[in-house]
Design an enzyme around this catalytic site. Sequence first.
Site, PDB file in Angstrom:
ATOM      1  N   SER A 173       0.058  11.933 -16.581  1.00 24.65           N
ATOM      2  CA  SER A 173      -1.000  12.299 -17.522  1.00 24.65           C
ATOM      3  C   SER A 173      -0.749  13.672 -18.115  1.00 24.65           C
ATOM      4  O   SER A 173      -0.237  14.569 -17.442  1.00 24.65           O
ATOM      5  CB  SER A 173      -2.352  12.312 -16.794  1.00 24.65           C
ATOM      6  OG  SER A 173      -3.354  12.839 -17.624  1.00 24.65           O
ATOM      7  N   VAL A 212      -6.699   5.312 -21.657  1.00 24.32           N
ATOM      8  CA  VAL A 212      -6.659   3.856 -21.836  1.00 24.32           C
ATOM      9  C   VAL A 212      -7.985   3.206 -21.425  1.00 24.32           C
ATOM     10  O   VAL A 212      -8.621   3.620 -20.451  1.00 24.32           O
ATOM     11  CB  VAL A 212      -5.487   3.246 -21.028  1.00 24.32           C
ATOM     12  CG1 VAL A 212      -5.384   1.745 -21.261  1.00 24.32           C
ATOM     13  CG2 VAL A 212      -4.177   3.931 -21.416  1.00 24.32           C
ATOM     14  N   LYS A 237      -1.239  14.740 -10.819  1.00 24.32           N
ATOM     15  CA  LYS A 237      -0.272  14.355 -11.848  1.00 24.32           C
ATOM     16  C   LYS A 237       0.707  15.495 -12.149  1.00 24.32           C
ATOM     17  O   LYS A 237       1.873  15.235 -12.469  1.00 24.32           O
ATOM     18  CB  LYS A 237      -1.009  13.918 -13.127  1.00 24.32           C
ATOM     19  CG  LYS A 237      -1.820  12.635 -12.945  1.00 24.32           C
ATOM     20  CD  LYS A 237      -0.955  11.463 -12.442  1.00 24.32           C
ATOM     21  CE  LYS A 237      -1.693  10.143 -12.461  1.00 24.32           C
ATOM     22  NZ  LYS A 237      -0.862   9.020 -11.988  1.00 24.32           N
ATOM     23  N   ASP A 269       0.880  -1.177   0.000  1.00 19.94           N
ATOM     24  CA  ASP A 269       0.000   0.000   0.000  1.00 19.94           C
ATOM     25  C   ASP A 269       0.912   1.220   0.000  1.00 19.94           C
ATOM     26  O   ASP A 269       1.615   1.490   0.980  1.00 19.94           O
ATOM     27  CB  ASP A 269      -0.889  -0.012   1.250  1.00 19.94           C
ATOM     28  CG  ASP A 269      -1.877   1.149   1.273  1.00 19.94           C
ATOM     29  OD1 ASP A 269      -1.686   2.119   0.502  1.00 19.94           O
ATOM     30  OD2 ASP A 269      -2.841   1.095   2.062  1.00 19.94           O
ATOM     31  N   ASN A 289       2.823   2.957 -10.736  1.00 18.87           N
ATOM     32  CA  ASN A 289       1.579   2.923 -11.496  1.00 18.87           C
ATOM     33  C   ASN A 289       0.342   3.090 -10.611  1.00 18.87           C
ATOM     34  O   ASN A 289      -0.699   3.529 -11.105  1.00 18.87           O
ATOM     35  CB  ASN A 289       1.482   1.596 -12.266  1.00 18.87           C
ATOM     36  CG  ASN A 289       0.101   1.367 -12.813  1.00 18.87           C
ATOM     37  OD1 ASN A 289      -0.298   1.980 -13.796  1.00 18.87           O
ATOM     38  ND2 ASN A 289      -0.677   0.501 -12.167  1.00 18.87           N
ATOM     39  N   THR A 332      -9.663   1.122 -19.439  1.00 21.91           N
ATOM     40  CA  THR A 332      -9.508   0.390 -18.176  1.00 21.91           C
ATOM     41  C   THR A 332     -10.704   0.715 -17.282  1.00 21.91           C
ATOM     42  O   THR A 332     -11.516   1.589 -17.604  1.00 21.91           O
ATOM     43  CB  THR A 332      -8.227   0.813 -17.418  1.00 21.91           C
ATOM     44  OG1 THR A 332      -8.333   2.203 -17.075  1.00 21.91           O
ATOM     45  CG2 THR A 332      -6.968   0.579 -18.239  1.00 21.91           C
ATOM     46  N   TYR A 356      -7.348  15.181  -9.987  1.00 23.49           N
ATOM     47  CA  TYR A 356      -6.477  14.237 -10.691  1.00 23.49           C
ATOM     48  C   TYR A 356      -5.373  14.995 -11.450  1.00 23.49           C
ATOM     49  O   TYR A 356      -4.202  14.623 -11.405  1.00 23.49           O
ATOM     50  CB  TYR A 356      -7.320  13.401 -11.656  1.00 23.49           C
ATOM     51  CG  TYR A 356      -6.545  12.350 -12.406  1.00 23.49           C
ATOM     52  CD1 TYR A 356      -6.202  11.146 -11.792  1.00 23.49           C
ATOM     53  CD2 TYR A 356      -6.154  12.548 -13.728  1.00 23.49           C
ATOM     54  CE1 TYR A 356      -5.491  10.171 -12.478  1.00 23.49           C
ATOM     55  CE2 TYR A 356      -5.447  11.579 -14.426  1.00 23.49           C
ATOM     56  CZ  TYR A 356      -5.119  10.393 -13.795  1.00 23.49           C
ATOM     57  OH  TYR A 356      -4.412   9.432 -14.474  1.00 23.49           O
TER      58      TYR A 356
END
Length: 320
Positions: A179, A276, A243, A100, A127, A278, A239
Site C-alpha cells: 500500500s 479497492v 506495509k 495460514d 495477498n 472489497t 496497517y
Amino acid sequence: MDNTDKQIDKKEKAKERRDKRRQEISLIRSIPYSDHQRWWSAETIAVVTGANRGIGFEIAHQLALHGLTVVLTSRDTAVGEESAKVLQEGGFKVVFHQLDVIDQESIRTFCSWVKENYGGIDILINNAGFNHNIGSENSVEFAEKVININYIGAKNMIKAAIPLMKPNPAGARIVSVSSRLGRLNGRKNRISDDALRQQLEDADVISEELIDGTVNKFLEQVKDGSWTNGGWPQNNTDYSLSKLAVNAYTRLVARELTGRPEGEKIFVNCYCPGWVKTAMTGWAGQVTPEEGADTAIWLSLLPDMRISGKFFAERREIHF
C-alpha cells in the site's frame, strides 16, 4: 486562490491523472499476450495467499484466465474450497489448499504438498492481509494481528517459497500486495524519525533486524500506550507500518537474491492495488477488484523480466 482551493485543485488534477491512467491500462489489458511473449503454460504454478475473496480471488481468477495452474489458498478451508469451486466450474485450472501464513506447521504442510504434487512453484502472490480500521478510524486494538498477518505472514511465505521456486529462463516471481500508506516518504503519513527513515531507505543498510526492530518498537509502544507520541504514520498507523515493513523486506530480499545465476533468477516486487471495493475497505473503495489485481498480474507475467526490489502502482514504479 487560497491554500484550500490549491489543495482541492491539486487533488482533482491527481484524480484526473489516475483516472486517465486507469483508462490506459484498461485498454492495454484488452490486448492479449502474443505467443512469443508467453513464457508460461498450464504447468506454470502460481500460489495466491488469502485468495478466497477480494483482490486475492481476482488475482487467482486472472492468472487462471491466462492459462496457469493456480493454487488458491485461505486460512478457512470451507470458504477456500467454495471459492476454488466457483473458478473450477468456470473451467479454470484452480486447486485449493488450506494455508495460514502465520502458522509454521500450516506452511510446512502446504510446502510439502506443493513439492509432492507440482515439484515446486513459479509465482507466489502474497495477498493475505488484515486491516481493522475503515475510513478515518485509527484504532490500534488489533495492531499485533495486523503486523503478524501483513508483514510476518508475507515474510514467512517468502522464506518458505524461495527453496520451492522452480528454475525458469523467465525467472520465478514473488509479488506482495502492499500500500502507498506504507511509503517512507509520503508527505502526510511517514515515520518522523529522520535517522530511522534514512536507514530503512538505504537498500545497502537495510536488514531483517532493522525492520523487525522497527515494528517491535511500535508494538511495545502500543502496549504501554505511548505510540501516539512515537512519530509513527498518522493514518491507519498499524496497517501503514505493516506495509512499510513489507516494502522494506521486498528490497532486502531482492538484494539477497541478486546474485542468482541465469535460469534460477527470482524477481521480488511489491505493489499498491489502490483503494479497492472489497470487504476490507467496507466496500468504500474507488477501484474495482479487477483493476486492483492488474499490476500483480502484470508483474507475474511480464516477459523479459529484469525488475526486482521495486514498488509499483498502476503498472508504474513509484517511490518507496
